[in-house]
Design a protein around this motif. Structure first.
Motif, PDB file in Angstrom:
ATOM      1  N   HIS A 151       0.827  -1.209   0.000  1.00 50.61           N
ATOM      2  CA  HIS A 151       0.000   0.000   0.000  1.00 50.61           C
ATOM      3  C   HIS A 151       0.862   1.260   0.000  1.00 50.61           C
ATOM      4  O   HIS A 151       0.535   2.251  -0.683  1.00 50.61           O
ATOM      5  CB  HIS A 151      -0.924  -0.011   1.212  1.00 50.61           C
ATOM      6  N   ARG A 152       1.959   1.247   0.739  1.00 49.70           N
ATOM      7  CA  ARG A 152       2.850   2.411   0.735  1.00 49.70           C
ATOM      8  C   ARG A 152       3.497   2.595  -0.632  1.00 49.70           C
ATOM      9  O   ARG A 152       3.680   3.729  -1.098  1.00 49.70           O
ATOM     10  CB  ARG A 152       3.916   2.257   1.818  1.00 49.70           C
ATOM     11  N   LEU A 153       3.874   1.490  -1.267  1.00 54.11           N
ATOM     12  CA  LEU A 153       4.442   1.596  -2.612  1.00 54.11           C
ATOM     13  C   LEU A 153       3.425   2.198  -3.573  1.00 54.11           C
ATOM     14  O   LEU A 153       3.749   3.107  -4.352  1.00 54.11           O
ATOM     15  CB  LEU A 153       4.877   0.210  -3.111  1.00 54.11           C
ATOM     16  N   VAL A 154       2.199   1.704  -3.527  1.00 56.74           N
ATOM     17  CA  VAL A 154       1.163   2.217  -4.423  1.00 56.74           C
ATOM     18  C   VAL A 154       0.920   3.703  -4.166  1.00 56.74           C
ATOM     19  O   VAL A 154       0.805   4.504  -5.108  1.00 56.74           O
ATOM     20  CB  VAL A 154      -0.136   1.411  -4.259  1.00 56.74           C
ATOM     21  N   ALA A 155       0.837   4.088  -2.911  1.00 60.58           N
ATOM     22  CA  ALA A 155       0.630   5.501  -2.583  1.00 60.58           C
ATOM     23  C   ALA A 155       1.787   6.354  -3.107  1.00 60.58           C
ATOM     24  O   ALA A 155       1.582   7.469  -3.608  1.00 60.58           O
ATOM     25  CB  ALA A 155       0.476   5.668  -1.078  1.00 60.58           C
ATOM     26  N   SER A 156       3.001   5.836  -3.000  1.00 62.07           N
ATOM     27  CA  SER A 156       4.166   6.569  -3.502  1.00 62.07           C
ATOM     28  C   SER A 156       4.098   6.720  -5.014  1.00 62.07           C
ATOM     29  O   SER A 156       4.417   7.782  -5.565  1.00 62.07           O
ATOM     30  CB  SER A 156       5.453   5.846  -3.104  1.00 62.07           C
ATOM     31  N   LEU A 157       3.686   5.655  -5.705  1.00 59.61           N
ATOM     32  CA  LEU A 157       3.566   5.723  -7.164  1.00 59.61           C
ATOM     33  C   LEU A 157       2.523   6.748  -7.575  1.00 59.61           C
ATOM     34  O   LEU A 157       2.732   7.526  -8.520  1.00 59.61           O
ATOM     35  CB  LEU A 157       3.204   4.347  -7.713  1.00 59.61           C
ATOM     36  N   LEU A 158       1.406   6.768  -6.878  1.00 59.05           N
ATOM     37  CA  LEU A 158       0.364   7.751  -7.186  1.00 59.05           C
ATOM     38  C   LEU A 158       0.877   9.173  -6.973  1.00 59.05           C
ATOM     39  O   LEU A 158       0.505  10.104  -7.703  1.00 59.05           O
ATOM     40  CB  LEU A 158      -0.866   7.495  -6.319  1.00 59.05           C
ATOM     41  N   GLY A 159       1.741   9.357  -5.973  1.00 58.54           N
ATOM     42  CA  GLY A 159       2.297  10.671  -5.713  1.00 58.54           C
ATOM     43  C   GLY A 159       3.269  11.136  -6.772  1.00 58.54           C
ATOM     44  O   GLY A 159       3.558  12.341  -6.876  1.00 58.54           O
ATOM     45  N   LEU A 160       3.803  10.202  -7.578  1.00 56.71           N
ATOM     46  CA  LEU A 160       4.720  10.568  -8.654  1.00 56.71           C
ATOM     47  C   LEU A 160       3.981  10.978  -9.922  1.00 56.71           C
ATOM     48  O   LEU A 160       4.577  11.556 -10.836  1.00 56.71           O
ATOM     49  CB  LEU A 160       5.637   9.382  -8.988  1.00 56.71           C
ATOM     50  N   MET A 161       2.687  10.671  -9.984  1.00 57.12           N
ATOM     51  CA  MET A 161       1.900  10.877 -11.191  1.00 57.12           C
ATOM     52  C   MET A 161       1.187  12.228 -11.176  1.00 57.12           C
ATOM     53  O   MET A 161       1.029  12.832 -10.115  1.00 57.12           O
ATOM     54  CB  MET A 161       0.881   9.738 -11.330  1.00 57.12           C
ATOM     55  N   PRO A 162       0.729  12.686 -12.342  1.00 50.90           N
ATOM     56  CA  PRO A 162      -0.066  13.926 -12.367  1.00 50.90           C
ATOM     57  C   PRO A 162      -1.363  13.718 -11.591  1.00 50.90           C
ATOM     58  O   PRO A 162      -1.901  12.602 -11.558  1.00 50.90           O
ATOM     59  CB  PRO A 162      -0.353  14.139 -13.855  1.00 50.90           C
ATOM     60  N   PRO A 163      -1.886  14.757 -10.962  1.00 51.48           N
ATOM     61  CA  PRO A 163      -3.185  14.613 -10.294  1.00 51.48           C
ATOM     62  C   PRO A 163      -4.278  14.299 -11.296  1.00 51.48           C
ATOM     63  O   PRO A 163      -4.156  14.596 -12.488  1.00 51.48           O
ATOM     64  CB  PRO A 163      -3.393  15.981  -9.632  1.00 51.48           C
ATOM     65  N   LEU A 164      -5.347  13.690 -10.819  1.00 49.32           N
ATOM     66  CA  LEU A 164      -6.420  13.256 -11.704  1.00 49.32           C
ATOM     67  C   LEU A 164      -6.983  14.411 -12.524  1.00 49.32           C
ATOM     68  O   LEU A 164      -7.244  14.265 -13.723  1.00 49.32           O
ATOM     69  CB  LEU A 164      -7.531  12.606 -10.873  1.00 49.32           C
TER      70      LEU A 164
END
Length: 438
Positions: A151-164
Motif C-alpha cells: 500500500h505504501r508503494l502504491v501511494a508513492s507511485l500515485l504521488g509521482l503521477m499527475p493529479p487526476l
C-alpha cells in the motif's frame, strides 16, 4: 573517512579504514532494542540479496538500544528528489519504478520481513536508471506488514503521477487507467505480484528521465530531509556487480563486450517478478522483417527445438547489442532471472557505443538435459565477427573477430516462447567443453 547523510545525523557515508580505494558504504543508525529477536531479524536481513534492494552487509550494536546497519552505498538521487526537480512521471516511467521495487519487496517478504517505510525518499535511482529500495531500518525493527508495504508503494507511485484533474483537463481520459488500477490495489490486501500485474496490464515501461545534477541539487536542498540533502562523496561510488561465481554475461559476444558493446544510456531493463514473461518489446524478435532475423524470431516459438532457439537467441542478442537496443536485449531473457540481472549490470557499466558489422556466428549447439525446475540446458559455441566500434563521440575503432567460446544457456519456455533464464560455464565433462575449439 565518513560524512553525514541527510540532516538528522542517523545516516553516514563512509569508506573502510583499510584504504581510500575501497567501496563506499552507508552506515544507518537505528533505535532498536538489542535482544534475541533482533539477532534473528539481523540474520535474515543480511541474507537477503537482490539487485533492487540495498545490500545489508552487517548489523553492529552501538550502545544500549541502538545498532548500525552497514550497507553497500547505492549512488544516485532519490525518487523524491527526482520528482521535486521535474514534472510528474509519465505512466511508462511509473511502471519502470513499480516493477523493480515490487520485486525487491517480494524478496524481502519471502524471508518473513517487511520494509515498513516504503516511500519515494526510500527509492534511489542508480546510474543507468535502475531503481533500488534502500533504508532497511524498519525491517530490523520488525515494523510494518507485507500488505502495508504494498500500500505504501502504491501511494508513492500515485504521488509521482499527475493529479487526476490534470489528466482530465488535458483530455487524457485513457491515462487514468494506470491511476485507477493502482487505486484499486488500495482497497484490500495486495501483493507485489498484484502490483506488477496491474501496471503491465495498462501501460508499457519506459526509462525514467532523471534531471540534470544542478536541478537535482536544488530539489535536494528544498526537501531538506533524509538522504535527499546529503553531500556527494569526493569520488563516485563504484557500482559493484553481484552475481554468482560461475555466471557471466552470456554467449561468445561477451568476450568483446568490455570494449565494443553498449546499450542506450539511461535505458532500464525492467525486471518483473520471477517467472513473469518478458514484456519489453524485442525489435528483432517480436516485429521481424523478412530475412535471418525473422527466421530466428520464429525459432523462439518452436517448443520442440530448444537447441535451434538457443542459437537464435545468441544471434538476436548480438544484433540487439550491436544496435544499442536495450529493449531487444531485455526481451530475450526471463525478467528477474540471473541472465537478466547480469545484463542489467552490463547496462549500468556500458553506454553510448554501437558496433557496426557485429554478428554472432554459431558453430555448434547441443541440448544437454534439464534443470530440476524443468528448464532446458543447451551448450552453444559461437564467435563474434570483425566489426567497427563507434563511440558516442563518433570515434571509430576496428575490432578483430573473437575466438570461439562455449557457454551453457538455461532456457525457459514462456508464453512468448523460449527465453534465457541463466548462463553458465559448460560442464567440464561434456564433449563440447573438452573438444578443441575452432
Amino acid at each position: 573517512m565518513a560524512s553525514p547523510v541527510g540532516t538528522d545525523g542517523s545516516w553516514w557515508l563512509a569508506r573502510p579504514v583499510e584504504g581510500e580505494d575501497g567501496p563506499w558504504l552507508e552506515v544507518l543508525v537505528a533505535d532498536v532494542p538489542v535482544d534475541a529477536t533482533l539477532a534473528t531479524r539481523a540474520g535474515l536481513l543480511t541474507g537477503v540479496e537482490h539487485p533492487h534492494l540495498a545490500r545489508v552487509l552487517a548489523v553492529e550494536p552501538l550502545d544500549a538500544g541502538r545498532v548500525a546497519l552497514v550497507c553497500e552505498h547505492v549512488p544516485g538521487p532519490t525518487l523524491a528528489a527526482v520528482r521535486a526537480a521535474r514534472p510528474p512521471l509519465a505512466d511508462g516511467e511509473v511502471v519502470t519504478v513499480a516493477v523493480p521495487v515490487a520485486q525487491a519487496l517480494a524478496a524481502l517478504h519471502a524471508t518473513g520481513l517487511a520494509h515498513g517505510a516504503v516511500g519515494a525518499d526510500r527509492v534511489v535511482v542508480r546510474p543507468g536508471g535502475v531503481p533500488v529500495l534502500v533504508d532497511l531500518r524498519g525491517s530490523l525493527r520488525g515494523l510494518g506488514t507485507a500488505t502495508g508495504d504494498v500500500h505504501r508503494l502504491v501511494a508513492s507511485l500515485l504521488g509521482l503521477m499527475p493529479p487526476l484533474d490534470a489528466h482530465l483537463a488535458a483530455g487524457l481520459e485513457d491515462a487514468v487507467r494506470l491511476r485507477d488500477a493502482l487505486e484499486a490495489l488500495l482497497r484490500g490486501r495486495a501483493t507485489p505480484q498484484d502490483v506488477v500485474d496491474a501496471v503491465f496490464a495498462v501501460a508499457t515501461p519506459e526509462p525514467v528521465q532523471v534531471p540534470e545534477p544542478d536541478e537535482l541539487a536544488g530539489a535536494a536542498v528544498a526537501l531538506g530531509t533524509g538522504r535527499s540533502g546529503l553531500p556527494r562523496p569526493a569520488a563516485p561510488a563504484p557500482v559493484v556487480p553481484r552475481r554468482a561465481p560461475r555466471r557471466r554475461p552470456w554467449v561468445a559476444v561477451a568476450a568483446g563486450l568490455a570494449v565494443v558493446l553498449a546499450v542506450v544510456a539511461g535505458a532500464l531493463l525492467v525486471r518483473a517478478l520471477p517467472d513473469r514473461p518478458a514484456r519489453a518489446a524485442v525489435a528483432t524478435a517480436s516485429s521481424p522483417t523478412p530475412g535471418p532475423a525473422a527466421d530466428d524470431a520464429t525459432r523462439l516459438t518452436d517448443q520442440g527445438d530448444p537447441a535451434a532457439a538457443a542459437a537464435a537467441l545468441t544471434r538476436l542478442r548480438a544484433a540487439a547489442l550491436a544496435a544499442a537496443d536495450a529493449a531487444g536485449v531485455a526481451g530475450l531473457e526471463v525478467p528477474g532471472s540471473p541472465a537478466h540481472v547480469a545484463d542489467a549490470d552490463l547496462v549500468a557499466r556500458l553506454a553510448g557505443a554501437r558496433s557496426e558489422g557485429l554478428v554472432a556466428e554459431v558453430s555448434a549447439v547441443r541440448a544437454t538435459g534439464t534443470t530440476p525446475e524443468g528448464d532446458v540446458r543447451v551448450e552453444v559455441t559461437s564467435t563474434t565477427s570483425a566489426h567497427v566500434r563507434v563511440a558516442s563521440s563518433g570515434e571509430r575503432t576496428d575490432v578483430p573477430a573473437g575466438e570461439a567460446r562455449t557457454v551453457e544457456l538455461v532456457l525457459r519456455w514462456t508464453p512468448e516462447g523460449w527465453r534465457v533464464q541463466d548462463v553458465r560455464e559448460p560442464d567440464v565433462a561434456s564433449p563440447a567443453a573438452t573438444a578443441p575449439r575452432p
